[in-house]
Design an enzyme around this catalytic site. Structure first.
Site, PDB file in Angstrom:
ATOM      1  N   ARG A   1      -1.359  -5.607  11.350  1.00 34.80           N
ATOM      2  CA  ARG A   1      -2.657  -5.131  10.877  1.00 34.80           C
ATOM      3  C   ARG A   1      -3.752  -5.967  11.549  1.00 34.80           C
ATOM      4  O   ARG A   1      -3.570  -7.162  11.768  1.00 34.80           O
ATOM      5  CB  ARG A   1      -2.704  -5.312   9.360  1.00 34.80           C
ATOM      6  CG  ARG A   1      -3.817  -4.633   8.651  1.00 34.80           C
ATOM      7  CD  ARG A   1      -3.609  -4.703   7.134  1.00 34.80           C
ATOM      8  NE  ARG A   1      -2.618  -3.707   6.727  1.00 34.80           N
ATOM      9  CZ  ARG A   1      -1.740  -3.874   5.742  1.00 34.80           C
ATOM     10  NH1 ARG A   1      -1.706  -5.004   5.060  1.00 34.80           N
ATOM     11  NH2 ARG A   1      -0.889  -2.915   5.438  1.00 34.80           N
TER      12      ARG A   1
ATOM     13  N   ASN B   1      -1.102 -13.112   0.188  1.00 30.79           N
ATOM     14  CA  ASN B   1      -0.045 -12.774   1.141  1.00 30.79           C
ATOM     15  C   ASN B   1       0.808 -14.001   1.411  1.00 30.79           C
ATOM     16  O   ASN B   1       0.279 -15.041   1.803  1.00 30.79           O
ATOM     17  CB  ASN B   1      -0.655 -12.339   2.483  1.00 30.79           C
ATOM     18  CG  ASN B   1      -1.498 -11.097   2.372  1.00 30.79           C
ATOM     19  OD1 ASN B   1      -0.982 -10.027   2.110  1.00 30.79           O
ATOM     20  ND2 ASN B   1      -2.797 -11.244   2.570  1.00 30.79           N
TER      21      ASN B   1
ATOM     22  N   ASP C   1       2.904 -12.138   8.557  1.00 32.54           N
ATOM     23  CA  ASP C   1       2.997 -11.619   7.188  1.00 32.54           C
ATOM     24  C   ASP C   1       4.476 -11.539   6.797  1.00 32.54           C
ATOM     25  O   ASP C   1       5.269 -10.920   7.499  1.00 32.54           O
ATOM     26  CB  ASP C   1       2.356 -10.228   7.133  1.00 32.54           C
ATOM     27  CG  ASP C   1       2.432  -9.600   5.754  1.00 32.54           C
ATOM     28  OD1 ASP C   1       1.379  -9.504   5.114  1.00 32.54           O
ATOM     29  OD2 ASP C   1       3.533  -9.210   5.315  1.00 32.54           O
TER      30      ASP C   1
ATOM     31  N   ASP D   1       5.723 -10.223   3.902  1.00 34.91           N
ATOM     32  CA  ASP D   1       6.000  -9.134   2.953  1.00 34.91           C
ATOM     33  C   ASP D   1       5.654  -9.427   1.501  1.00 34.91           C
ATOM     34  O   ASP D   1       5.049  -8.591   0.843  1.00 34.91           O
ATOM     35  CB  ASP D   1       7.470  -8.672   3.012  1.00 34.91           C
ATOM     36  CG  ASP D   1       7.985  -8.524   4.432  1.00 34.91           C
ATOM     37  OD1 ASP D   1       7.327  -7.824   5.215  1.00 34.91           O
ATOM     38  OD2 ASP D   1       9.012  -9.128   4.755  1.00 34.91           O
TER      39      ASP D   1
ATOM     40  N   ASP E   1       3.868 -10.439  -1.785  1.00 35.42           N
ATOM     41  CA  ASP E   1       2.460 -10.528  -2.157  1.00 35.42           C
ATOM     42  C   ASP E   1       2.367 -10.805  -3.652  1.00 35.42           C
ATOM     43  O   ASP E   1       3.251 -10.417  -4.418  1.00 35.42           O
ATOM     44  CB  ASP E   1       1.731  -9.205  -1.863  1.00 35.42           C
ATOM     45  CG  ASP E   1       1.836  -8.785  -0.409  1.00 35.42           C
ATOM     46  OD1 ASP E   1       1.417  -9.567   0.457  1.00 35.42           O
ATOM     47  OD2 ASP E   1       2.343  -7.679  -0.151  1.00 35.42           O
TER      48      ASP E   1
ATOM     49  N   ASP F   1       6.462  -6.308  -3.663  1.00 34.49           N
ATOM     50  CA  ASP F   1       7.182  -6.096  -2.401  1.00 34.49           C
ATOM     51  C   ASP F   1       8.429  -6.952  -2.214  1.00 34.49           C
ATOM     52  O   ASP F   1       8.815  -7.260  -1.083  1.00 34.49           O
ATOM     53  CB  ASP F   1       6.232  -6.272  -1.203  1.00 34.49           C
ATOM     54  CG  ASP F   1       5.048  -5.308  -1.264  1.00 34.49           C
ATOM     55  OD1 ASP F   1       5.222  -4.194  -1.804  1.00 34.49           O
ATOM     56  OD2 ASP F   1       3.963  -5.664  -0.788  1.00 34.49           O
TER      57      ASP F   1
ATOM     58  N   GLU G   1      10.917  -4.926  -0.114  1.00 34.70           N
ATOM     59  CA  GLU G   1      10.536  -4.926   1.306  1.00 34.70           C
ATOM     60  C   GLU G   1      10.896  -6.268   1.949  1.00 34.70           C
ATOM     61  O   GLU G   1      11.399  -6.315   3.074  1.00 34.70           O
ATOM     62  CB  GLU G   1       9.034  -4.657   1.432  1.00 34.70           C
ATOM     63  CG  GLU G   1       8.527  -4.640   2.862  1.00 34.70           C
ATOM     64  CD  GLU G   1       7.009  -4.490   2.961  1.00 34.70           C
ATOM     65  OE1 GLU G   1       6.527  -4.445   4.093  1.00 34.70           O
ATOM     66  OE2 GLU G   1       6.316  -4.432   1.922  1.00 34.70           O
TER      67      GLU G   1
END
Length: 177
Positions: A24, A88, A104, A106, A108, A121, A124
Protein backbone atom coordinates in the site's frame (compact mmCIF):
# COMPACT_ATOMS: atom_id res chain seq x y z
CA UNK A 1 21.38 11.69 2.88
CA UNK A 2 19.59 12.40 6.14
CA UNK A 3 18.49 9.51 8.33
CA UNK A 4 15.02 11.01 8.56
CA UNK A 5 12.71 13.52 6.86
CA UNK A 6 12.55 17.13 8.03
CA UNK A 7 9.64 18.68 9.88
CA UNK A 8 7.19 20.16 7.38
CA UNK A 9 8.33 17.87 4.56
CA UNK A 10 5.65 16.10 2.50
CA UNK A 11 6.47 12.39 2.22
CA UNK A 12 5.03 9.16 0.90
CA UNK A 13 4.51 6.12 3.13
CA UNK A 14 5.15 2.70 1.56
CA UNK A 15 3.97 -0.52 3.15
CA UNK A 16 5.46 -3.81 1.93
CA UNK A 17 4.82 -7.47 2.63
CA UNK A 18 7.48 -9.86 3.94
CA UNK A 19 8.08 -11.14 0.38
CA UNK A 20 9.19 -7.65 -0.71
CA UNK A 21 6.08 -6.80 -2.74
CA UNK A 22 4.45 -3.42 -2.29
CA UNK A 23 1.28 -3.58 -0.19
CA UNK A 24 0.00 0.00 0.00
CA UNK A 25 1.17 3.58 -0.69
CA UNK A 26 -0.08 6.74 1.03
CA UNK A 27 0.61 9.62 -1.37
CA UNK A 28 1.01 12.59 0.97
CA UNK A 29 1.72 12.90 4.66
CA UNK A 30 3.29 15.90 6.33
CA UNK A 31 6.10 15.31 8.81
CA UNK A 32 5.32 16.90 12.19
CA UNK A 33 8.37 15.42 13.93
CA UNK A 34 11.33 13.67 12.35
CA UNK A 35 14.20 12.07 14.22
CA UNK A 36 16.30 8.99 13.56
CA UNK A 37 14.10 6.98 15.95
CA UNK A 38 10.61 8.48 15.64
CA UNK A 39 8.55 10.01 12.87
CA UNK A 40 5.17 11.57 13.52
CA UNK A 41 3.20 12.48 10.43
CA UNK A 42 -0.30 13.60 9.54
CA UNK A 43 -2.61 13.39 6.59
CA UNK A 44 -6.20 14.09 5.65
CA UNK A 45 -8.03 12.96 2.54
CA UNK A 46 -4.86 11.52 1.07
CA UNK A 47 -4.83 9.10 -1.86
CA UNK A 48 -3.98 5.51 -1.00
CA UNK A 49 -2.96 3.03 -3.71
CA UNK A 50 -3.37 -0.68 -3.06
CA UNK A 51 -1.06 -3.38 -4.47
CA UNK A 52 -3.61 -4.21 -7.18
CA UNK A 53 -3.76 -0.58 -8.35
CA UNK A 54 -7.09 0.30 -6.76
CA UNK A 55 -7.15 3.69 -5.07
CA UNK A 56 -9.17 5.27 -2.31
CA UNK A 57 -9.01 8.45 -0.26
CA UNK A 58 -8.76 8.55 3.53
CA UNK A 59 -11.91 9.94 5.17
CA UNK A 60 -10.58 11.84 8.15
CA UNK A 61 -7.50 13.52 9.59
CA UNK A 62 -4.97 11.03 10.95
CA UNK A 63 -1.83 11.29 13.06
CA UNK A 64 0.71 8.56 12.25
CA UNK A 65 3.36 7.34 14.71
CA UNK A 66 6.35 5.34 13.44
CA UNK A 67 9.29 4.15 15.51
CA UNK A 68 12.69 2.73 14.55
CA UNK A 69 12.81 0.37 17.52
CA UNK A 70 9.20 -0.87 17.86
CA UNK A 71 7.59 -3.51 15.64
CA UNK A 72 4.36 -1.56 15.16
CA UNK A 73 3.02 1.75 13.93
CA UNK A 74 -0.03 3.56 15.22
CA UNK A 75 -2.54 5.68 13.31
CA UNK A 76 -4.86 7.93 15.33
CA UNK A 77 -7.96 8.78 13.26
CA UNK A 78 -9.89 11.85 14.36
CA UNK A 79 -13.63 11.30 14.00
CA UNK A 80 -16.69 13.12 15.35
CA UNK A 81 -17.33 10.41 17.95
CA UNK A 82 -13.72 10.42 19.18
CA UNK A 83 -10.28 9.10 18.33
CA UNK A 84 -9.99 5.64 16.82
CA UNK A 85 -6.58 4.00 16.58
CA UNK A 86 -5.40 1.49 14.03
CA UNK A 87 -2.22 -0.28 15.04
CA UNK A 88 -0.26 -2.24 12.45
CA UNK A 89 2.17 -4.92 13.57
CA UNK A 90 5.10 -4.15 11.31
CA UNK A 91 8.83 -3.89 11.03
CA UNK A 92 10.42 -0.73 12.43
CA UNK A 93 10.42 2.01 9.78
CA UNK A 94 13.26 2.90 7.45
CA UNK A 95 13.66 6.20 5.59
CA UNK A 96 15.46 6.29 2.25
CA UNK A 97 14.66 9.72 0.72
CA UNK A 98 12.01 8.10 -1.52
CA UNK A 99 9.58 7.31 1.30
CA UNK A 100 9.09 6.08 4.84
CA UNK A 101 8.94 2.30 4.48
CA UNK A 102 7.97 -0.68 6.61
CA UNK A 103 6.89 -4.31 6.30
CA UNK A 104 3.27 -4.97 7.23
CA UNK A 105 2.90 -8.20 9.21
CA UNK A 106 -0.89 -8.57 8.91
CA UNK A 107 -1.85 -8.42 12.59
CA UNK A 108 -3.70 -5.25 13.56
CA UNK A 109 -5.25 -3.87 16.71
CA UNK A 110 -8.25 -1.55 16.39
CA UNK A 111 -8.75 0.69 19.43
CA UNK A 112 -12.04 2.49 20.05
CA UNK A 113 -12.50 5.93 21.69
CA UNK A 114 -13.29 4.25 25.05
CA UNK A 115 -9.92 2.41 24.77
CA UNK A 116 -11.48 -1.01 24.24
CA UNK A 117 -9.72 -2.90 21.46
CA UNK A 118 -9.85 -5.93 19.19
CA UNK A 119 -7.04 -7.93 17.61
CA UNK A 120 -7.68 -8.34 13.87
CA UNK A 121 -6.46 -10.53 11.02
CA UNK A 122 -5.05 -13.45 13.01
CA UNK A 123 -6.13 -15.86 10.24
CA UNK A 124 -4.42 -13.74 7.57
CA UNK A 125 -1.28 -13.63 9.71
CA UNK A 126 -1.15 -17.43 10.08
CA UNK A 127 -1.77 -17.91 6.36
CA UNK A 128 0.93 -15.42 5.33
CA UNK A 129 3.31 -16.78 7.96
CA UNK A 130 3.19 -20.15 6.18
CA UNK A 131 3.08 -18.79 2.60
CA UNK A 132 5.95 -16.32 3.09
CA UNK A 133 7.90 -18.39 5.63
CA UNK A 134 8.09 -15.83 8.42
CA UNK A 135 11.04 -16.89 10.57
CA UNK A 136 10.24 -18.05 14.12
CA UNK A 137 12.20 -15.11 15.52
CA UNK A 138 9.87 -12.67 13.68
CA UNK A 139 6.84 -14.57 14.97
CA UNK A 140 8.13 -14.18 18.55
CA UNK A 141 8.97 -10.50 18.07
CA UNK A 142 5.50 -9.77 16.67
CA UNK A 143 3.68 -11.65 19.42
CA UNK A 144 5.74 -9.79 22.05
CA UNK A 145 4.89 -6.51 20.35
CA UNK A 146 1.16 -7.33 20.44
CA UNK A 147 1.60 -7.62 24.23
CA UNK A 148 3.58 -4.35 24.32
CA UNK A 149 0.89 -2.54 22.32
CA UNK A 150 -1.87 -3.83 24.60
CA UNK A 151 0.18 -2.65 27.58
CA UNK A 152 0.54 0.81 25.98
CA UNK A 153 -3.25 0.93 25.44
CA UNK A 154 -3.95 0.04 29.09
CA UNK A 155 -1.33 2.52 30.34
CA UNK A 156 -2.40 5.24 27.85
CA UNK A 157 1.24 5.45 26.81
CA UNK A 158 2.73 7.10 23.71
CA UNK A 159 0.09 7.89 21.06
CA UNK A 160 -2.60 6.58 23.44
CA UNK A 161 -1.88 9.34 26.00
CA UNK A 162 -4.95 11.56 26.43
CA UNK A 163 -3.49 14.69 24.77
CA UNK A 164 -1.10 13.12 22.23
CA UNK A 165 -3.33 13.14 19.14
CA UNK A 166 -4.84 16.57 19.96
CA UNK A 167 -1.37 18.11 20.38
CA UNK A 168 -0.10 16.80 17.04
CA UNK A 169 -3.38 17.60 15.27
CA UNK A 170 -3.00 21.25 16.38
CA UNK A 171 0.49 21.25 14.86
CA UNK A 172 -0.91 19.68 11.66
CA UNK A 173 -3.54 22.44 11.43
CA UNK A 174 -0.81 25.10 11.71
CA UNK A 175 0.69 23.78 8.45
CA UNK A 176 -2.65 23.90 6.63
CA UNK A 177 -3.24 27.65 7.03
Amino acid sequence: MSGYPAEGEIIQIHSYKHNGLIHRVWEESIVLKGTSTCIIGANDKTMVTEADGRTWVTREPAICFFHAKHWFNIIGMIREEGIYYYCNLSSPFVWDEEALKYIDYDLDIKVFPDMTYILLDEDEYERHRKEMNYPDVIDRILKNNVKKLISWIHERKGPFAPDFIDKWYEKFLSYRK
